[in-house]
Motif scaffolding. Structure first.
Motif, PDB file in Angstrom:
ATOM      1  N   PRO A 107     -23.643   2.821  13.761  1.00 23.72           N
ATOM      2  CA  PRO A 107     -24.625   3.781  14.306  1.00 23.72           C
ATOM      3  C   PRO A 107     -25.027   3.484  15.752  1.00 23.72           C
ATOM      4  CG  PRO A 107     -25.288   3.039  12.115  1.00 23.72           C
ATOM      5  CD  PRO A 107     -24.154   2.152  12.563  1.00 23.72           C
ATOM      6  N   GLN A 108     -24.824   2.250  16.216  1.00 24.09           N
ATOM      7  CA  GLN A 108     -25.205   1.867  17.579  1.00 24.09           C
ATOM      8  C   GLN A 108     -24.082   2.068  18.589  1.00 24.09           C
ATOM      9  OE1 GLN A 108     -27.176  -1.993  15.671  1.00 24.09           O
ATOM     10  NE2 GLN A 108     -27.178  -2.117  17.909  1.00 24.09           N
ATOM     11  N   LEU A 109     -22.911   2.476  18.130  1.00 23.36           N
ATOM     12  CA  LEU A 109     -21.745   2.490  19.021  1.00 23.36           C
ATOM     13  C   LEU A 109     -21.343   3.879  19.505  1.00 23.36           C
ATOM     14  CD1 LEU A 109     -19.480  -0.100  17.183  1.00 23.36           C
ATOM     15  CD2 LEU A 109     -21.027  -0.462  19.136  1.00 23.36           C
ATOM     16  N   ASP A 110     -20.919   3.931  20.765  1.00 24.18           N
ATOM     17  CA  ASP A 110     -20.333   5.158  21.304  1.00 24.18           C
ATOM     18  C   ASP A 110     -18.843   5.219  20.980  1.00 24.18           C
ATOM     19  OD1 ASP A 110     -22.833   5.338  22.646  1.00 24.18           O
ATOM     20  OD2 ASP A 110     -21.865   6.620  24.138  1.00 24.18           O
ATOM     21  N   MET A 111     -18.244   4.053  20.769  1.00 22.91           N
ATOM     22  CA  MET A 111     -16.803   4.018  20.564  1.00 22.91           C
ATOM     23  C   MET A 111     -16.387   2.739  19.846  1.00 22.91           C
ATOM     24  SD  MET A 111     -13.968   4.607  23.596  1.00 22.91           S
ATOM     25  CE  MET A 111     -13.665   2.880  23.972  1.00 22.91           C
TER      26      MET A 111
END
Ligand code: DX5
Ligand code: ZN
Length: 220
Positions: free
Chosen positions: A130-134
């Motif tokens: 949930p904290q990641l863009d990629m």
């Protein structure tokens, strides 16, 4: 096939003409460039660091997709951000405090991403999704351009894509290593959104025509 981003790996470009290479990418219609940072410790090769990225930043408006193949990347996150990195990707294997590194990247105002070596399971990054863009799925062992794609990684991309769907998340899936027009359609079908290409891109100028070849491969 869904739309995708091609992020050319500058590692395969002409290092003596970096400003020209960046300008040529922009002129060819590309919007991302993949910057491979290697420290001779995490991987058996050394490339470049923040000073070179800062110099390139002055000549280019491309999205700097920065792949850190360095031990304990938390030591240098602020420097890479100050140099002009838009996205900062750290390896799950390179730090024991992955959550802290990811939170720090976000705090610095860059897009946080995590990379996994071929043998590293998806569970290494599961709780951080949930904290990641990629998420970057390595499809070769990092260190060098021009290596062959490791076939089992295709299943890993599929599994990550399924996890993303189940969880209702929207992080991008990037694939790096041995990407060519020949495996482009399979990678996109498996769920990849961002394809990194070094040797199969820079080795075949002109860049606009080469980008067209990747786009054509995606729909075939
Ligand atoms: C490998 C790097 C890749 C590499 C890809 O360690 O992370 O980005 O430049 O090169 P190709 O596309 O030639 O496999
Ligand atoms: Zn890379």
């Amino acid at each position: 096939t869904p739309p995708f981003i091609l992020s050319p790996s500058l590692l395969s470009s002409d290092f003596a003409r970096l400003a020209d290479e960046l300008a040529a990418l922009e002129a060819a219609g590309l919007s991302w460039v993949h910057l491979d940072v290697m420290d001779g410790q995490f991987v058996p090769n050394i490339t470049f660091g923040p000073p070179l990225i800062a110099a390139m930043r002055k000549t280019s408006r491309l999205y700097f997709d920065t792949h850190l193949m360095i031990e304990r990347p938390e030591r240098y996150l602020a420097e890479f951000r100050a140099a002009g990195s838009d996205l900062i990707c750290v390896h799950a294997e390179a730090t024991v405090h992955l959550e802290r590194a990811v939170a720090e990247i976000a705090r610095l105002g860059a897009a946080p991403a995590v990379a996994l070596n071929p043998a590293t399971p998806l569970s290494a990054v599961e709780w951080l999704l949930p904290q990641l863009d990629m998420v970057l799925i390595m499809t070769v062992n990092p260190g060098f351009g021009g290596q062959s794609f490791i076939p089992f990684c295709l299943d890993k991309i599929r599994a990550l894509s399924a996890l993303r769907r189940e969880r209702g998340l929207s992080f991008r899936i990037q694939v790096d290593g041995g990407v060519t027009p020949d495996n482009t359609a399979a990678l996109l079908a498996a769920g990849a959104d961002v394809l990194v290409s070094g040797s199969a891109f820079f080795g075949h100028p002109p860049y606009k025509e080469r980008l067209d070849v990747f786009h054509a491969a995606a729909v075939s």
